[in-house]
Design an enzyme around this catalytic site. Structure first.
Site, PDB file in Angstrom:
ATOM      1  CG  ASN A   7      -1.884   1.092   1.282  1.00 11.69           C
ATOM      2  OD1 ASN A   7      -1.855   1.993   0.442  1.00 11.69           O
ATOM      3  ND2 ASN A   7      -2.766   1.062   2.266  1.00 11.69           N
ATOM      4  NE  ARG A  73      -5.956   1.819  -0.851  1.00  9.13           N
ATOM      5  CZ  ARG A  73      -5.840   2.997  -0.228  1.00  9.13           C
ATOM      6  NH1 ARG A  73      -4.728   3.308   0.394  1.00  9.13           N
ATOM      7  NH2 ARG A  73      -6.835   3.844  -0.232  1.00  9.13           N
ATOM      8  CG  HIS A 162     -12.708   4.295   1.998  1.00 10.39           C
ATOM      9  ND1 HIS A 162     -13.517   5.267   2.554  1.00 10.39           N
ATOM     10  CD2 HIS A 162     -11.450   4.646   2.300  1.00 10.39           C
ATOM     11  CE1 HIS A 162     -12.763   6.160   3.178  1.00 10.39           C
ATOM     12  NE2 HIS A 162     -11.494   5.817   3.025  1.00 10.39           N
ATOM     13  CG  HIS A 187     -14.178   2.861   5.528  1.00 12.08           C
ATOM     14  ND1 HIS A 187     -13.354   1.760   5.357  1.00 12.08           N
ATOM     15  CD2 HIS A 187     -13.362   3.912   5.748  1.00 12.08           C
ATOM     16  CE1 HIS A 187     -12.090   2.147   5.480  1.00 12.08           C
ATOM     17  NE2 HIS A 187     -12.062   3.451   5.709  1.00 12.08           N
ATOM     18  N   GLY A 189     -13.297   6.207   9.057  1.00 12.76           N
ATOM     19  CA  GLY A 189     -11.907   6.448   9.452  1.00 12.76           C
ATOM     20  C   GLY A 189     -11.717   7.942   9.510  1.00 12.76           C
ATOM     21  CG  ASN A 190      -8.585  11.632   9.299  1.00 19.53           C
ATOM     22  OD1 ASN A 190      -9.394  12.343   9.906  1.00 19.53           O
ATOM     23  ND2 ASN A 190      -7.510  12.121   8.725  1.00 19.53           N
ATOM     24  NE  ARG A 220     -10.301  13.795   1.945  1.00 17.78           N
ATOM     25  CZ  ARG A 220     -10.134  12.478   1.910  1.00 17.78           C
ATOM     26  NH1 ARG A 220     -11.169  11.664   2.066  1.00 17.78           N
ATOM     27  NH2 ARG A 220      -8.940  11.979   1.693  1.00 17.78           N
ATOM     28  CG  ASP A 261      -7.267  11.061  16.765  1.00 18.43           C
ATOM     29  OD1 ASP A 261      -8.080  10.376  17.438  1.00 18.43           O
ATOM     30  OD2 ASP A 261      -6.238  10.579  16.273  1.00 18.43           O
ATOM     31  NE  ARG A 263      -7.082   7.784  18.597  1.00 20.27           N
ATOM     32  CZ  ARG A 263      -6.144   7.176  17.897  1.00 20.27           C
ATOM     33  NH1 ARG A 263      -5.592   6.080  18.361  1.00 20.27           N
ATOM     34  NH2 ARG A 263      -5.736   7.663  16.751  1.00 20.27           N
ATOM     35  N   GLY A 310     -11.060   2.677  11.579  1.00 21.74           N
ATOM     36  CA  GLY A 310     -10.627   3.172  12.898  1.00 21.74           C
ATOM     37  C   GLY A 310     -11.739   3.685  13.795  1.00 21.74           C
ATOM     38  CG  ASN A 314     -11.178   0.909  17.526  1.00 21.21           C
ATOM     39  OD1 ASN A 314     -11.182  -0.211  18.033  1.00 21.21           O
ATOM     40  ND2 ASN A 314     -10.458   1.203  16.455  1.00 21.21           N
ATOM     41  CD  GLU A 367      -8.533  -0.128   3.526  1.00 20.29           C
ATOM     42  OE1 GLU A 367      -7.996   0.120   4.630  1.00 20.29           O
ATOM     43  OE2 GLU A 367      -8.964   0.751   2.771  1.00 20.29           O
TER      44      GLU A 367
HETATM   45  P1  ADP Z   1      -7.602   6.513   7.769  1.00 19.48           P
HETATM   46  O1  ADP Z   1      -7.065   5.306   7.051  1.00 19.48           O
HETATM   47  O2  ADP Z   1      -8.606   7.304   7.006  1.00 19.48           O
HETATM   48  O3  ADP Z   1      -6.588   7.369   8.475  1.00 19.48           O
HETATM   49  P2  ADP Z   1      -8.413   4.788   9.986  1.00 19.48           P
HETATM   50  O4  ADP Z   1      -9.321   3.699   9.566  1.00 19.48           O
HETATM   51  O5  ADP Z   1      -7.027   4.466  10.368  1.00 19.48           O
HETATM   52  O6  ADP Z   1      -8.524   5.949   8.914  1.00 19.48           O
HETATM   53  O7  ADP Z   1      -9.121   5.552  11.205  1.00 19.48           O
HETATM   54  C1  ADP Z   1      -8.602   6.705  11.778  1.00 19.48           C
HETATM   55  C2  ADP Z   1      -9.647   7.264  12.740  1.00 19.48           C
HETATM   56  O8  ADP Z   1     -10.016   6.258  13.692  1.00 19.48           O
HETATM   57  C3  ADP Z   1      -9.140   8.471  13.527  1.00 19.48           C
HETATM   58  O9  ADP Z   1     -10.073   9.523  13.533  1.00 19.48           O
HETATM   59  C4  ADP Z   1      -8.989   7.878  14.922  1.00 19.48           C
HETATM   60  O10 ADP Z   1      -9.201   8.810  15.898  1.00 19.48           O
HETATM   61  C5  ADP Z   1     -10.064   6.829  14.974  1.00 19.48           C
HETATM   62  N1  ADP Z   1      -9.769   5.895  16.048  1.00 19.48           N
HETATM   63  C6  ADP Z   1      -8.744   5.044  16.151  1.00 19.48           C
HETATM   64  N2  ADP Z   1      -8.764   4.409  17.344  1.00 19.48           N
HETATM   65  C7  ADP Z   1      -9.823   4.892  18.021  1.00 19.48           C
HETATM   66  C8  ADP Z   1     -10.381   4.655  19.309  1.00 19.48           C
HETATM   67  N3  ADP Z   1      -9.837   3.811  20.124  1.00 19.48           N
HETATM   68  N4  ADP Z   1     -11.489   5.336  19.654  1.00 19.48           N
HETATM   69  C9  ADP Z   1     -12.041   6.224  18.815  1.00 19.48           C
HETATM   70  N5  ADP Z   1     -11.557   6.494  17.590  1.00 19.48           N
HETATM   71  C10 ADP Z   1     -10.476   5.842  17.192  1.00 19.48           C
END
Ligand code: ADP
Length: 380
Positions: A7, A73, A162, A187, A189-190, A220, A261, A263, A310, A314, A367
């Protein structure tokens, strides 16, 4: 068979070495600070950090010689690719010709292909496109209501991204439910996108011509009224690149809450910071908008709503806010199960209440494994 899944981003390259078909991970790591000319790599293999320039160029390295295939990828497959394909000269040319659609990502991936071809000339190379899974979307859905010739001349249409993740979750749910399922996959994530899956086939997705479309994301904006762009250019006396950067990097959660983020967002939410409460309300409403839209598209027949990536895997707070807003569809949450289901701690599964009209799943996406499976399928 030993198979490498690669990747390559604009400045990093992540890889995993698999034994297939067992799907056993033998090694994983990353190359950082990829230098194009001097080949100065930092290589991490597991916890061990190796800094060695020549590592990849040693053709006699036994462990490299054992690798029979490399799956790459590739972010953009344009209109051409609805599946992963074996890479040959024609495919390389086509990926290059699509690069205008993904000017940062496709050239980086191509550099990865060339580097591995040089290092492991005997290995077969496979291209796995992030857009491919969405190529089943129909014309009325993928076209934008803009001059039709923009599509004919310049390939302006919805592509979706994605795809490797949405495909991985679709296959996982196909085996969980032992049928070709109707799904709504979130999905989160960020970067974030939502897909509607009908009988195992993608029929719509929230990202568009670029990954900037759809729901609000970490940095975004997602969908906005395009007239804001020219208005702000005039007001701020800035050029298009500046506005583009603002919409890409300083919008979404970052734009409203000043942080992206999840978190950090969750901590501030629990402390009742008003901007963050507002940001979460906007963020989850937009997810719900797409779920509702796809529920209708699927004729109300949804076997499961799935959270992944992510945040989806979580973040129990985001999931709770989303599911609570889905009550008109008869979707309910089991709060305890939601709190316990954290993929990072190794827990996947159902978080909806027993009375929920649609079960809600939390599933780990992978992935790299999707790339490995597609690659093995093609060369194996
Ligand atoms: P990308 O590939 O788009 O960066 P990911 O799938 O790695 O995305 O996800 C990143 C996101 O997941 C971030 O916003 C991060 O804060 C969130 N994340 C990761 N671990 C946790 C957690 N334990 N609790 C809440 N959010 C989380």
């Amino acid at each position: 068979m030993k198979l490498l899944s690669v990747n390559a981003g604009s400045s990093t390259l992540k890889f995993r070495l698999y034994e297939m078909p067992e799907e056993r991970v033998l090694t994983k790591g990353s190359f950082e600070r990829i230098g194009t000319d001097d080949g100065d790599y930092t290589i991490r293999v597991g916890d061990e950090k190796i800094h060695k320039t020549a590592e990849l160029h040693d053709h006699n390295d036994d462990s490299l010689d054992e690798i029979e295939a490399v799956g790459h990828r590739i972010v953009h497959g344009g209109n051409k690719y609805s599946k992963s394909v074996l890479i040959n000269d024609r495919v390389l040319k086509e990926i290059e010709s699509i690069s205008g659609l993904a000017p940062l990502h496709n050239p980086a991936a191509l550099r990865g292909v060339h580097a591995f071809h040089e290092a492991i000339p005997k290995a077969q190379m496979v291209a796995c496109f992030d857009t491919a899974f969405h190529q089943t979307i129909d014309e009325a859905t993928y076209l934008y209501p803009v001059p039709y010739e923009w599509y004919i001349k310049y390939d302006v249409r919805k592509y979706g991204f994605h795809g490797l993740s949405h495909k991985f979750i679709t296959e996982k749910m196909t085996s969980v439910l032992t049928k070709k399922p109707n799904l709504i996959i979130c999905h989160i994530g960020n970067g974030a996108s939502i897909s509607a899956i009908k009988e195992g086939i993608c029929i719509d997705t929230s990202m568009g011509f670029t990954p900037n479309a759809g729901i609000m994301m970490g940095t975004r904006s997602g969908d906005i009224d395009y007239s804001i762009i020219s208005y702000i250019m005039k007001k701020e006396e800035r050029n298009l690149e500046w506005v583009d950067h603002q919409l890409n990097k300083s919008s979404g959660l970052q734009g409203i809450a000043g942080m992206n983020d999840l978190r950090d967002i969750d901590r501030a939410y629990l402390a009742n910071e008003q901007k963050v409460v507002l940001a979460i309300s906007m963020y989850t409403s937009r997810i719900v908008d797409y779920i509702a839209k796809y529920y209708v598209k699927l004729g109300g027949h949804v076997d499961a709503i799935c959270f992944t990536a992510g945040g989806g895997e979580n973040d129990d707070i985001i999931r709770q806010e989303v599911v609570n807003k889905l009550y008109p569809l008869g979707v309910t949450l089991n709060e305890e199960r939601n709190k316990e289901t954290i993929v990072r701690r190794g827990v996947e599964g159902i978080i909806s209440g027993d009375d929920s009209r649609i079960p809600v799943y939390v599933l780990a996406t992978d992935e790299e494994l999707m790339i490995a499976r597609d690659t093995y399928h093609i060369v194996g």
